[in-house]
Design a protein around this motif. Sequence first.
Motif, mmCIF file in Angstrom:
data_model
loop_
_atom_site.group_PDB
_atom_site.id
_atom_site.type_symbol
_atom_site.label_atom_id
_atom_site.label_comp_id
_atom_site.label_asym_id
_atom_site.label_seq_id
_atom_site.Cartn_x
_atom_site.Cartn_y
_atom_site.Cartn_z
ATOM 1 N N THR A 257 0.801 -1.230 0.000
ATOM 2 C CA THR A 257 0.000 0.000 0.000
ATOM 3 C C THR A 257 0.830 1.275 0.000
ATOM 4 O O THR A 257 0.267 2.367 0.012
ATOM 5 C CB THR A 257 -0.932 0.008 1.227
ATOM 6 O OG1 THR A 257 -0.135 -0.011 2.429
ATOM 7 C CG2 THR A 257 -1.858 -1.198 1.217
ATOM 8 N N ALA A 258 2.167 1.134 0.032
ATOM 9 C CA ALA A 258 3.021 2.327 0.066
ATOM 10 C C ALA A 258 2.776 3.185 -1.169
ATOM 11 O O ALA A 258 2.697 2.680 -2.290
ATOM 12 C CB ALA A 258 4.491 1.913 0.138
ATOM 13 N N ALA A 337 -1.636 -14.901 -7.881
ATOM 14 C CA ALA A 337 -2.166 -14.242 -6.682
ATOM 15 C C ALA A 337 -2.240 -12.734 -6.862
ATOM 16 O O ALA A 337 -2.933 -12.051 -6.103
ATOM 17 C CB ALA A 337 -1.308 -14.582 -5.470
ATOM 18 N N GLN A 338 -1.523 -12.200 -7.841
ATOM 19 C CA GLN A 338 -1.538 -10.757 -8.075
ATOM 20 C C GLN A 338 -1.561 -10.484 -9.567
ATOM 21 O O GLN A 338 -0.834 -11.103 -10.344
ATOM 22 C CB GLN A 338 -0.312 -10.086 -7.444
ATOM 23 C CG GLN A 338 -0.252 -8.581 -7.673
ATOM 24 C CD GLN A 338 0.854 -7.904 -6.880
ATOM 25 O OE1 GLN A 338 1.259 -8.385 -5.833
ATOM 26 N NE2 GLN A 338 1.332 -6.785 -7.366
ATOM 27 N N VAL A 339 -2.408 -9.552 -9.955
ATOM 28 C CA VAL A 339 -2.515 -9.130 -11.353
ATOM 29 C C VAL A 339 -2.379 -7.611 -11.392
ATOM 30 O O VAL A 339 -3.033 -6.905 -10.615
ATOM 31 C CB VAL A 339 -3.869 -9.556 -11.963
ATOM 32 C CG1 VAL A 339 -3.970 -9.068 -13.400
ATOM 33 C CG2 VAL A 339 -4.041 -11.064 -11.891
ATOM 34 N N ASP A 340 -1.483 -7.116 -12.253
ATOM 35 C CA ASP A 340 -1.232 -5.680 -12.346
ATOM 36 C C ASP A 340 -1.646 -5.165 -13.716
ATOM 37 O O ASP A 340 -1.551 -5.878 -14.728
ATOM 38 C CB ASP A 340 0.251 -5.364 -12.131
ATOM 39 C CG ASP A 340 0.711 -5.741 -10.733
ATOM 40 O OD1 ASP A 340 -0.112 -5.666 -9.806
ATOM 41 O OD2 ASP A 340 1.894 -6.122 -10.590
ATOM 42 N N VAL A 341 -2.082 -3.916 -13.733
ATOM 43 C CA VAL A 341 -2.360 -3.242 -14.992
ATOM 44 C C VAL A 341 -1.905 -1.795 -14.871
ATOM 45 O O VAL A 341 -2.165 -1.128 -13.873
ATOM 46 C CB VAL A 341 -3.865 -3.320 -15.355
ATOM 47 C CG1 VAL A 341 -4.729 -2.677 -14.296
ATOM 48 C CG2 VAL A 341 -4.112 -2.657 -16.721
ATOM 49 N N ASP A 342 -1.154 -1.321 -15.860
ATOM 50 C CA ASP A 342 -0.716 0.073 -15.911
ATOM 51 C C ASP A 342 -1.522 0.787 -16.990
ATOM 52 O O ASP A 342 -1.649 0.280 -18.121
ATOM 53 C CB ASP A 342 0.774 0.164 -16.242
ATOM 54 C CG ASP A 342 1.647 -0.446 -15.146
ATOM 55 O OD1 ASP A 342 1.113 -0.693 -14.049
ATOM 56 O OD2 ASP A 342 2.841 -0.679 -15.401
ATOM 57 N N CYS A 354 -0.128 8.370 -14.836
ATOM 58 C CA CYS A 354 -0.023 6.931 -15.095
ATOM 59 C C CYS A 354 -0.301 6.200 -13.788
ATOM 60 O O CYS A 354 0.288 6.525 -12.750
ATOM 61 C CB CYS A 354 1.355 6.563 -15.630
ATOM 62 S SG CYS A 354 1.469 4.848 -16.180
ATOM 63 N N VAL A 355 -1.230 5.235 -13.831
ATOM 64 C CA VAL A 355 -1.669 4.523 -12.627
ATOM 65 C C VAL A 355 -1.328 3.046 -12.773
ATOM 66 O O VAL A 355 -1.541 2.452 -13.840
ATOM 67 C CB VAL A 355 -3.186 4.690 -12.403
ATOM 68 C CG1 VAL A 355 -3.645 3.897 -11.178
ATOM 69 C CG2 VAL A 355 -3.533 6.159 -12.251
ATOM 70 N N ARG A 356 -0.821 2.470 -11.685
ATOM 71 C CA ARG A 356 -0.638 1.022 -11.617
ATOM 72 C C ARG A 356 -1.664 0.476 -10.632
ATOM 73 O O ARG A 356 -1.628 0.804 -9.439
ATOM 74 C CB ARG A 356 0.765 0.641 -11.177
ATOM 75 C CG ARG A 356 0.931 -0.873 -10.900
ATOM 76 C CD ARG A 356 2.381 -1.252 -10.802
ATOM 77 N NE ARG A 356 3.047 -1.079 -12.078
ATOM 78 C CZ ARG A 356 4.373 -1.059 -12.225
ATOM 79 N NH1 ARG A 356 5.152 -1.179 -11.176
ATOM 80 N NH2 ARG A 356 4.908 -0.893 -13.427
ATOM 81 N N GLU A 378 0.147 5.943 -8.174
ATOM 82 C CA GLU A 378 0.551 6.797 -9.289
ATOM 83 C C GLU A 378 2.017 6.541 -9.601
ATOM 84 O O GLU A 378 2.884 6.648 -8.721
ATOM 85 C CB GLU A 378 0.343 8.269 -8.969
ATOM 86 C CG GLU A 378 0.694 9.165 -10.150
ATOM 87 C CD GLU A 378 0.549 10.647 -9.850
ATOM 88 O OE1 GLU A 378 1.068 11.457 -10.632
ATOM 89 O OE2 GLU A 378 -0.086 10.977 -8.829
ATOM 90 N N ILE A 379 2.324 6.162 -10.822
ATOM 91 C CA ILE A 379 3.700 5.840 -11.207
ATOM 92 C C ILE A 379 4.171 6.728 -12.356
ATOM 93 O O ILE A 379 5.052 6.349 -13.119
ATOM 94 C CB ILE A 379 3.813 4.353 -11.589
ATOM 95 C CG1 ILE A 379 2.858 4.025 -12.737
ATOM 96 C CG2 ILE A 379 3.553 3.450 -10.406
ATOM 97 C CD1 ILE A 379 3.083 2.651 -13.340
ATOM 98 N N THR A 380 3.565 7.918 -12.453
ATOM 99 C CA THR A 380 3.901 8.812 -13.568
ATOM 100 C C THR A 380 5.397 9.107 -13.626
ATOM 101 O O THR A 380 6.037 8.992 -14.681
ATOM 102 C CB THR A 380 3.115 10.134 -13.439
ATOM 103 O OG1 THR A 380 1.728 9.839 -13.251
ATOM 104 C CG2 THR A 380 3.296 10.992 -14.671
ATOM 105 N N GLU A 381 5.968 9.463 -12.452
ATOM 106 C CA GLU A 381 7.380 9.859 -12.415
ATOM 107 C C GLU A 381 8.293 8.685 -12.754
ATOM 108 O O GLU A 381 9.267 8.837 -13.499
ATOM 109 C CB GLU A 381 7.719 10.410 -11.027
ATOM 110 C CG GLU A 381 9.073 11.106 -10.949
ATOM 111 C CD GLU A 381 9.162 12.334 -11.834
ATOM 112 O OE1 GLU A 381 10.267 12.649 -12.312
ATOM 113 O OE2 GLU A 381 8.106 12.963 -12.072
#
Length: 917
Positions: A257-258, A337-342, A354-356, A378-381
Motif C-alpha cells: 500500500t506504500a 495471486a496478483q494481477v497488475d495493470v498500468d 499513469c496509474v498502476r 501513481e507511477i507517472t514519475e
Amino acid sequence: MLADSGVIDEKTAASVRDVFENGGEKALECSSDSKTDNICVRYLPDNEFVLVQTFPKSVTQAMIVDENLAGVRLEIMLIGLFAIYIVILLIHAGRQKKLLEQENREMGYIINGINKLFSRFAMIDFSTDTYHYLAGTKPEEGNVADTGSYQELVDHWCSIMIEDDARQDFVKMVDKEAVIHALAQQNDLRIECHMMRKGRPEWVHMNMICLERKDGKADKILYIRQNITEIKEKELRIQAKMSLANRKERQYRIAITANAFCTFEFNLTQDLIEQDVVRTMNGTQISLLEKVGLEAPCRASEYFEKCKQFVLKESMEEYQKVVNIDTLKERFDQGDAQVDVDYWGQDAEGEQICVRQSFIMTMDNDTKDIMVMVVSKEITESVRKQKEQTQALQDALMQAQHANRAKTTFLSNMSHDIRTPMNAIIGFATIAVSHIDNKDQVRDCLQKVLSSSNHLLSLINDILDMSRIESGKVQIKEQECNISELMHNLVNIIQPQVKAKQLELFIDTFEVVNEDVIADALKMNQVFINLLSNAVKYTPAGGTISFRIMQKTTFRHGYGDYIFIIKDNGIGMSQDFVKHIFEPFERESTATQSGIQGTGLGMAITRNIVEMMNGTISVESEVGKGSAFTVELTLKLQDTKKNAEQLKELDGLRALVVDDDFNVCASVSKMLKHIGMRAEWTTSGREAAYRAKVAYDEGDSYHTYIIDWQMPEVSGVETARRIRSAVGEEAPIIILTAYDWTDIEEEAREAGVTAFCAKPLFMSDLKSALLAANNLLEKEDEAAAWTLADFSGKRILLVEDIELNREIAEVILTESGFLVESAPDGTDAVSMMEKAEEYYYDAILMDVQMPIMNGYEATRAIRSMHRKDVRNLPIIAMTANALEEDKEAALKNGMNAHIAKPLDMDIFINVLKEFVG
C-alpha cells in the motif's frame, strides 16, 4: 375402708386421702403385705367424684409376666437390630476403607505430580521473618540453608537472576511489604523470572500462596517454585514466530500500500463491493463510488465499468483486458495471486497521470470466497524516468556502436601507423648493413632508425596510457615543482619539431605571480606535449603556434588558478569532429588520407589527465583557420611570499622593455616593478634607441634594457647595437627569445648584448637574468654528461634472456667501466650467485619475463640464500613491463629499483649511481 380391710397400707392410704382433699391424681404402689399391688386415684372436679382403681396381685403379676415377656422379646429384637447395625457398620467401614485407600492412592499420585511440577516447597513466616523448606525438600544450591531469614532467601534469588534490569524489578516485587500488600486483595502472588542454576539458564515460575492471615494481613506464606524453561522457550519461539509473521505482514502491507492513493477490497466470487471506495486528497476524503454515481454495497463489475471514463484511449484496450471479473477469476484459477495493470488516466484536476492498479487475490478460509485487495498507485514519475533510462540506454548503445566503429577504424589506422615506422626501421637497417663501409650513409640510416623507433614507442605509449586510464590505474602524484622549469623543459622538447617544420613559436606569460606549486609535473608535461605536438603536427610549414600562461586572481588561500592557451593557425577541425575530439580512437581523417600518423588517443588521454587534476580543457576550432585549446588548472602553492622578494641591488633603478607585443611589455614591466625597478616600455626598436639616448643625455640613464629578439621594424640585435652606441658599454642589455639563440649569439655579443633570457618569461627567469647581467650571480659548472660516468672496478651481473637486449646493455655497462657477467635466465643467475664468493657482485640487473625462472622468482631465491651479501645487494629490475603496478611488484618481490625499457640513459646511469656509486 380400704386401709381397714387391708387392701392398702396406711402410707398409701394417706396419699389417697390427700387426693380426696386436695384434688389431683396419683398412681401408688402398695406394700407387699397389702392385698393389692397398685392403686390409681384421680379426682374428677366436674362431678365431684374421686375415681379409685386397684389392681389385685394376680392381675399385677400377670401383667408383670406379660411385661417381662414383652421386654424379653424387645431385648431380643434390639439385640438382633444391633447385630444387624454392627454388620451394616462393618460393611460400610470396609467400603469406606477401600474408598479411603483409593483416595490415598490418588492423593499420592497428586502429591507426586505436584512434587514433579513444583520441585521446592518452603514456608515463609512474616511474623518472624523466617523461612524453612517443607516435605523433605532442600534448596538446589549448596550455599543456601534449609532455614533462615527471609532476606537471605531474597538475596539468594537476586544473586542468580540473569538480567540486571529484571533483578531490580524482582527486588521490588519480593520485598516483604510489597508481598503483604499484593496478598491483601488476593490469595496468591505469581512471579516469572530468568535465573542461572547449576551453570544453566532457567525460566522459573514462583508462587507465593497465603495460608494464614493475622489482622487481615498475610502472615504465613507457602512458597513453591516450578521450572518452566521448556514451556517458556517454546512460548518465546512461538512469540518470535508470531512477531516475525506480524512484522512481515506489516512489511507486506506497507510494501503493497506504500504510496497508494486508493486501497479497497471486494468479493470477487460474489462480484460485490461492501464498503465505500475512498481516496484522500489534500486531507479530504472523497468517495469514488459517489463520483461514478454508485453507493455501497454495489457490484464490482459495475464500478469498474463506470471507471473507464477516467481511462485514456491509448490505455483502454489493456485496461478492459485485465480489469474484468471473469479475467481475474481465470487468473486466480491459474495460480496468479496478483494481477497488475498500468494505464494512463486523468486525475481530479484533469492532469494526465499513469496509474498502476494491483489486484491481490486470496481465498477466505471460512466462506471460500475469493477476496481481492485493489491497490492504486501513481507511477507517472517512475514511468518517465524509465523512458529516460531507456533513452539513455539507447544513447549508450549508439555511443558503444560509435566507439566500436571508432576502434575498428583505429585498428585499421594502427595497422598502417605501426607498419610505417617498422618498415622504415627494417628498410634503413637493411640499407645500413648493405653499406656498412660508408660511415656517413650508415650514420644517416641509424638516425632515421632511431627517429622511427621513437615514433613507434610514442604510439605504443599512447595505447598503454589509455588502457591504464580506462582501468583506473593512473594516479596523480603531487610533488613540489616549478612552472618556469616545467615550461622551459617543454620548450626544449618541442623546439626541434617546431624548427624542423619551419614554424614560429610564440610563448609568453601574463601576471604569473606564483611559480612554485605542488602538482604532478610529469602529467602536466604530458598534457602540454600532447597539445603542442598536435599543434605542430597539424600546422603547415610557415605557420605559427602560440603558448600563453596566465594566472587569475583567486581568493582561495594557498591555491592559484592558472590558464594555459595553445593556439595555432593550422588546418583546424570541423564542428562535428570537435564534439568527439576527446573520445578515444577519434581522428579527423584517417592516417592514409591525411598523411599524419597517430593513435587517436592523445586527446582522450589529455582530457582524462586534466580531469584527474580537477581541471578543465576546452577547444575552439574552424576548418582552415586553426585551433585553440584552453586548459584551466587550480594548483596548490608552495610559498606565496617567495616570489614577492625584491632585488635590493636594483631597487629604484630604471629599466626599459622593448617588445612588439603589448601584452609582453605590460607583463615584464609589472614584474620589474615587483622587483623594485622603475619600468618603462615601448613596442618600437627605433623609439627605444631614441629614448635611451635622451635619458643618457639628461643624466638619468636606463640601468637595464630588456629587448625582444624578433620585432618587425628593427630586430632586437639591431636595437641593441643602436642603444649600445648611444649609451656606451655599461648598461646591461638582455635579449628575450623563444628560440635557440646559439646561431645569433656571436652576432648579438658583438652588438653589445650582455645576456639572453628564454621565453616564456617568469619572475624567477627575470631575476636570474638580471642577476647574471649585473654580475651578481656566481656561475656554477654544469654536471658532467652521462657518458662521463665512471664505474671502474665494479662488477655487475646482467640477467637478460633476449640476446640483442643483453648485447646493448653489455656495451653501455662496459663503456661505463663495469665488469659485466651475463646470465640468459633466472636459473643461471641463481646458480652463478651460489658459486660466486660473497660480495663478488656489486649489483644485479634483472629482467622480469624470462622463460624458465622469471626475475621475481630469481630475486626471491637470491634473497633467501644463507649469505651475508644478499640482504643489501642491489637488484634492479630492467624490464619492458613499464606500468606503475609493475614497479610496485618489483619492490614487493625484493628488488631495489625499476628501470623501464627502452632505456633512458640518464635515468639508467643515475639509478646505477644511486645504488653502486
